[in-house]
Design an enzyme around this catalytic site. Structure first.
Site, PDB file in Angstrom:
ATOM      1  N   SER A 105      -3.347   4.178   3.703  1.00 32.70           N
ATOM      2  CA  SER A 105      -2.102   3.620   3.213  1.00 32.70           C
ATOM      3  C   SER A 105      -2.095   3.687   1.681  1.00 32.70           C
ATOM      4  CB  SER A 105      -1.900   2.191   3.729  1.00 32.70           C
ATOM      5  OG  SER A 105      -0.601   1.738   3.431  1.00 32.70           O
ATOM      6  N   ASP A 114       3.466   7.716  12.439  1.00 32.94           N
ATOM      7  CA  ASP A 114       3.467   6.745  11.338  1.00 32.94           C
ATOM      8  C   ASP A 114       4.899   6.361  11.015  1.00 32.94           C
ATOM      9  OD1 ASP A 114       3.428   5.553   8.678  1.00 32.94           O
ATOM     10  OD2 ASP A 114       1.387   6.294   8.500  1.00 32.94           O
ATOM     11  N   HIS A 170       0.798   3.739  11.717  1.00 33.34           N
ATOM     12  CA  HIS A 170       0.276   3.680  10.352  1.00 33.34           C
ATOM     13  C   HIS A 170      -1.164   3.179  10.330  1.00 33.34           C
ATOM     14  CE1 HIS A 170       0.442   3.662   6.057  1.00 33.34           C
ATOM     15  NE2 HIS A 170       0.171   2.375   5.987  1.00 33.34           N
ATOM     16  N   GLY A 178      -1.269  -2.063   0.787  1.00 29.18           N
ATOM     17  CA  GLY A 178      -0.040  -2.696   0.327  1.00 29.18           C
ATOM     18  C   GLY A 178       0.085  -2.573  -1.182  1.00 29.18           C
TER      19      GLY A 178
END
Length: 554
Positions: free
Chosen positions: A217, A450, A487, A131
């Site tokens: 990510s 994804d 993802h 994130g």
């Protein structure tokens, strides 16, 4: 003994009398305790505890060690969605680099954690974040797709960082601060890598013989960034589902909001209700049509779209004919779906970010959660409208613009101009790896389903990397697509695979991964080979559940 004295004398700031005195005292403590690294008795553990506690004596400009203590064997710290694992005895170090007061009188600093197992295998691993970071996650070496033990339990020393700011991983408000943007983009990686390696050498009395970076990510973006901005620091890199063109990816997320709004019903205030743009039946219809068109291209209709390059599906195939109202999509829905999968483009037809591959994940809650959300009101809750919009406003636009409206008229060329400044420091898509490729190896992978990261985007970078770096790049980097995977895991996919072992074997034994066998977290008994691009897995006969029945071919 002299080796440790030289180590202390070479510490930054050792020129001042006070710092030199503290450095020599620290050196003496380490020298007295540097006996054996794998405790097998209470006496050995006691010595390791003293060596660990001595790290609190580190005195370097800008570095504050807040905690250094020996942790006995026990379970991993509680993490959402993570399977509890037993960890070995290790020295836990927590600290902050370059603590400061920034814009809005907010406190900043590069937080980090380092865990040093007493039964060390000689390797160092940087654990990528996720994130927008903002939290120092336990540096245990959790591996996104691995069914095996975390890296710490395998004997790796492991580091992690909050990337220079504190807050929830979806909070981009730090982006109003110039230095915080730089730290998040790449500087925290540099600082934490450097400091972790120094602490490691001070604890063990010698440096790591190999260094690795593994992340998915944003951690995948960081992994690529490590190869591009720190090409001499890591021997092996694993970049999973990387947010590599981060600024352009963010542009695509807010652009999606305007696209979906075209067919979303409106509330009384005229706000689009995104969740109702497509029904679940609509998305299942697309999933089934994609499978019918592309599943068997690899020689077996088994629910996996391996030969994605040959999949020519277009949603117009599902357009309702005159008088048809079921089992089809309206022209407006076909247009929106096509735009979502193409991604934003310039007026000259150049992809800004995208396109995306059609796969089974379109019918998943993850795809809905990313593009549509579940809110039954005009207050959206999709990831595009929360995380995506927030980080676009605060982190990608220069200057930050908290009130920027994604539904206002704009041109993508104008937005490209406004995001290019942050993109220049935060996008991990530099194709030149001429230094890294001299000794480093890298595995990049991405889920074909994804909901956020584009596989063709990564392939374009890979091709550009080979063009810029030459044959050394081809020999040093391999890309693997994972059919059906969402993802960083999940989906109708073989989403469990061992990338850490693969990169270690490649770096240390010279064995490049010609294929990686993967199993499924949702389909017991199924295995498939993951193949390096441009090869795909093709059925060659035999047990349809077994990876051994497939070969990697172009």
């Amino acid at each position: 003994m002299r080796r440790f004295e030289r180590l202390a004398e070479n510490l930054p700031g050792a020129g001042t009398a006070r710092t030199a005195k503290r450095s020599l005292a620290f050196s003496a403590a380490i020298t007295a305790l540097a006996i054996g690294l794998a405790p097998t008795s209470a006496r050995d553990s006691s010595k390791a505890a003293e060596r660990c506690a001595a790290l609190l004596g580190i005195s370097r400009d800008g570095v504050l060690i807040e905690r250094a203590e020996l942790v006995p064997p026990g379970p991993t710290p509680a993490l959402p969605g993570a399977k509890p694992r037993d960890l070995p005895e290790h020295c836990l170090v927590r600290g902050v680099i370059d603590r400061r007061t920034g814009v809005g009188e907010r406190e900043f600093g590069i937080g980090f954690e380092l865990r040093l197992p007493t039964g060390w295998n000689g390797r160092f691993m940087f654990q990528g974040g996720g994130g927008l970071d903002g939290q120092v996650m336990p540096a245990v070496g959790n591996l996104a797709n691995s069914p095996g033990l975390p890296a710490l339990a395998r004997g790796f020393a492991v580091a992690s960082t909050d990337s220079g700011h504190s807050g929830p991983i979806v909070d981009a408000s730090f982006g109003v601060d110039q230095q915080a943007r730089i730290d998040y983009a790449y500087n925290a990686l540099d600082k934490v890598t450097n400091e972790s390696k120094r602490i490691l050498a001070e604890f063990y009395g010698k440096p790591a013989h190999r260094s690795y970076f593994v992340g998915c990510s944003n951690g995948g973006r960081q992994a690529l960034m490590a190869s591009q901005r720190l090409p001499l620091e890591f021997d092996g890199v694993v970049a999973g589902d990387p947010a590599m063109g981060f600024s352009r990816l963010a542009l695509g997320e807010v652009w999606n909001m305007q696209v979906v709004a075209r067919i979303s019903p409106k509330d009384d205030a005229g706000r689009p209700i995104y969740s109702r743009a497509f029904t679940d039946d609509d998305l299942q219809l697309v999933r089934k049509a994609v499978l019918a068109r592309c599943d068997g291209l690899d020689g077996l209709a088994d629910g996996f779209i391996n030969d994605w390059k040959s999949c020519g599906f277009h949603p117009r195939e599902l357009t309702c004919r005159s008088g048809q109202s079921e089992g089809c999509l309206s022209e407006a829905k076909v247009s929106v779906l096509n735009d979502l999968f193409q991604g934003p483009m310039t007026t000259t037809g150049r992809h800004i970010y995208g396109p995306y591959t059609y796969d089974t994940g379109i019918a998943s809650s993850a795809w809905r959660g990313m593009k549509l959300g579940t809110s039954a009101t005009g207050e959206p809750n999709s990831a595009d409208s929360t995380l995506g919009l927030g980080q676009f406003r605060y982190l990608q636009l220069t200057p930050a613009d908290p009130d920027w409206d994604p539904l206002q008229p704009y041109t993508v060329e104008d937005l490209l101009e406004r995001i290019r400044y942050q993109g220049g420091i935060g996008d991990a898509d530099n194709p030149l790896l001429s230094t890294f490729a001299r000794k480093g190896k890298m595995i990049v992978y991405n889920g074909m389903a994804d909901q956020g990261m584009s596989t063709p985007e990564i392939v374009r970078w890979y091709q550009a990397m080979i063009a810029a770096t030459g044959e050394p790049g081809r020999e040093a980097v391999r890309f693997f697509g994972v059919p059906g995977m969402l993802h960083c895991g999940g989906g109708e996919a073989t989403d469990r695979f061992e990338m850490l072992d693969a990169i270690v074997d490649w770096v240390e034994k010279g064995r490049p991964p010609d294929q990686i066998v993967a199993t499924s977290s949702s389909m017991p008994g199924i295995s498939r080979p993951l193949c390096p691009w441009p090869k795909v897995a093709r059925y060659s006969g035999g047990d349809t559940n077994s990876a051994a029945s497939f070969t990697c071919e172009e």
